[in-house]
Motif scaffolding. Structure first.
Motif, short mmCIF file in Angstrom:
data_model
loop_
_atom_site.label_atom_id
_atom_site.label_comp_id
_atom_site.label_asym_id
_atom_site.label_seq_id
_atom_site.Cartn_x
_atom_site.Cartn_y
_atom_site.Cartn_z
N MET A 127 -15.34 -18.98 -4.76
CA MET A 127 -13.95 -18.63 -5.01
C MET A 127 -13.79 -17.07 -5.37
SD MET A 127 -10.77 -19.04 -4.58
CE MET A 127 -10.81 -20.97 -4.17
N LEU A 128 -14.73 -16.65 -6.27
CA LEU A 128 -14.82 -15.37 -6.83
C LEU A 128 -14.94 -14.30 -5.92
CD1 LEU A 128 -16.97 -15.79 -9.85
CD2 LEU A 128 -14.60 -15.67 -9.89
N GLY A 129 -15.71 -14.75 -4.67
CA GLY A 129 -16.09 -13.75 -3.54
C GLY A 129 -14.68 -13.60 -2.82
N LEU A 130 -14.12 -14.80 -2.45
CA LEU A 130 -12.82 -14.77 -1.93
C LEU A 130 -11.76 -13.76 -2.45
CD1 LEU A 130 -12.78 -18.35 -0.44
CD2 LEU A 130 -13.27 -16.50 1.08
N LYS A 131 -11.56 -13.98 -3.72
CA LYS A 131 -10.87 -13.04 -4.35
C LYS A 131 -11.22 -11.86 -4.17
CE LYS A 131 -9.24 -17.00 -7.35
NZ LYS A 131 -8.94 -17.39 -8.62
N ALA A 132 -12.28 -11.44 -4.68
CA ALA A 132 -12.88 -9.91 -4.37
C ALA A 132 -12.62 -9.42 -3.05
CB ALA A 132 -14.30 -9.96 -4.81
N PHE A 133 -12.79 -10.11 -1.98
CA PHE A 133 -12.17 -9.64 -0.78
C PHE A 133 -10.72 -9.44 -0.56
CE2 PHE A 133 -10.69 -10.79 3.61
CZ PHE A 133 -11.40 -9.73 4.27
N VAL A 134 -9.77 -10.31 -1.30
CA VAL A 134 -8.78 -9.95 -1.13
C VAL A 134 -8.23 -9.02 -2.05
CG1 VAL A 134 -6.34 -11.14 -2.06
CG2 VAL A 134 -7.99 -12.62 -1.09
N ALA A 135 -8.75 -8.65 -3.39
CA ALA A 135 -8.58 -7.55 -3.86
C ALA A 135 -9.01 -6.04 -3.18
CB ALA A 135 -9.53 -7.26 -5.14
N ALA A 136 -10.06 -6.39 -2.39
CA ALA A 136 -10.36 -5.15 -1.72
C ALA A 136 -9.53 -4.87 -0.44
CB ALA A 136 -11.81 -5.36 -0.89
N VAL A 137 -9.02 -5.79 -0.10
CA VAL A 137 -7.97 -5.67 1.08
C VAL A 137 -6.54 -5.24 0.42
CG1 VAL A 137 -6.45 -6.72 2.83
CG2 VAL A 137 -8.99 -7.50 2.70
N LEU A 138 -6.21 -5.86 -0.67
CA LEU A 138 -5.20 -5.19 -1.24
C LEU A 138 -5.18 -3.77 -1.66
CD1 LEU A 138 -2.26 -5.74 -2.90
CD2 LEU A 138 -3.55 -6.50 -4.64
#
Length: 206
Positions: A127-138
């Protein structure tokens, strides 16, 4: 590269479960960081260190990517792999260096995470990795400061969701629902501004 990273993460996660089991394990306290008190405001020391360390790493990584030969090679390979080969860049070693830097930064992040949450499990990084990906896209793919800004925005939104909306609804808003809101932000960003907050829109030359 993304598929390779996902495949490796799945291999490590499932391999760890097979070797160490799937139960949570307690991590001994690495360092004791005192809480900072400013009047009635109290800020956890681990949070302060995490933010300061994150800013330092962000600046160092930005300088590395911008001014060093290896950093320029990394940017060139990400832009055009074939042209990079023609310019004499060793693509394989550049990709290996990129994975090594990413793994090192993940290790630093995991240490800081364990300072605040001294429990680990093989699947905790999913989940941390998925949120990191969301942060990068944002923040904007390719923008290092943008990724950090995106992470801060995601963190603030998630905390406010749990604290205020959860209180209003009498605890109905759970952690899982706050995760859904985070991924909802990803969908909105992709629809409204695909390049992210600090990303530059791609232009196609004819």
């Amino acid at each position: 590269a993304l598929i390779t990273a996902i495949a490796m993460s799945l291999l490590l996660e499932n391999g760890s479960q097979a070797i160490f089991g799937a139960d949570y394990q307690t991590v001994p306290t690495i360092i004791q960081i005192p809480t900072l008190a400013i009047g009635k405001l109290k800020i956890d020391g681990a949070t302060i260190i995490t933010i300061v360390l994150g800013v330092i790493i962000m600046v160092a990584l930005q300088l590395f990517v911008t001014y060093t030969k290896q950093g320029k090679a990394m940017r060139a390979v990400s832009e055009d792999k074939e042209a990079s080969i023609l310019m004499g860049i060793n693509v394989n070693s550049t990709i290996t260096l990129t994975f090594a830097i990413g793994s090192g930064l993940a290790a630093v992040a995991s240490l800081m995470y364990c300072v605040s949450y001294p429990q680990v499990s093989p699947m905790m990084g999913a989940m941390l990795g998925l949120k990191a990906f969301v942060a990068a896209v944002l923040g904007g793919i390719g923008s290092i400061p943008g990724a950090m800004v995106g992470g801060l925005v995601i963190g603030v939104v998630e905390s406010l969701t749990k604290a205020y909306i959860g209180t209003i609804t009498g605890g109905v808003i759970t952690s899982a629902f706050s995760d859904a809101i985070v991924f909802g932000i990803l969908i909105i960003v992709l629809l409204v501004k695909p390049s992210g907050l600090m990303g530059e829109p791609e232009t196609e030359k004819v």
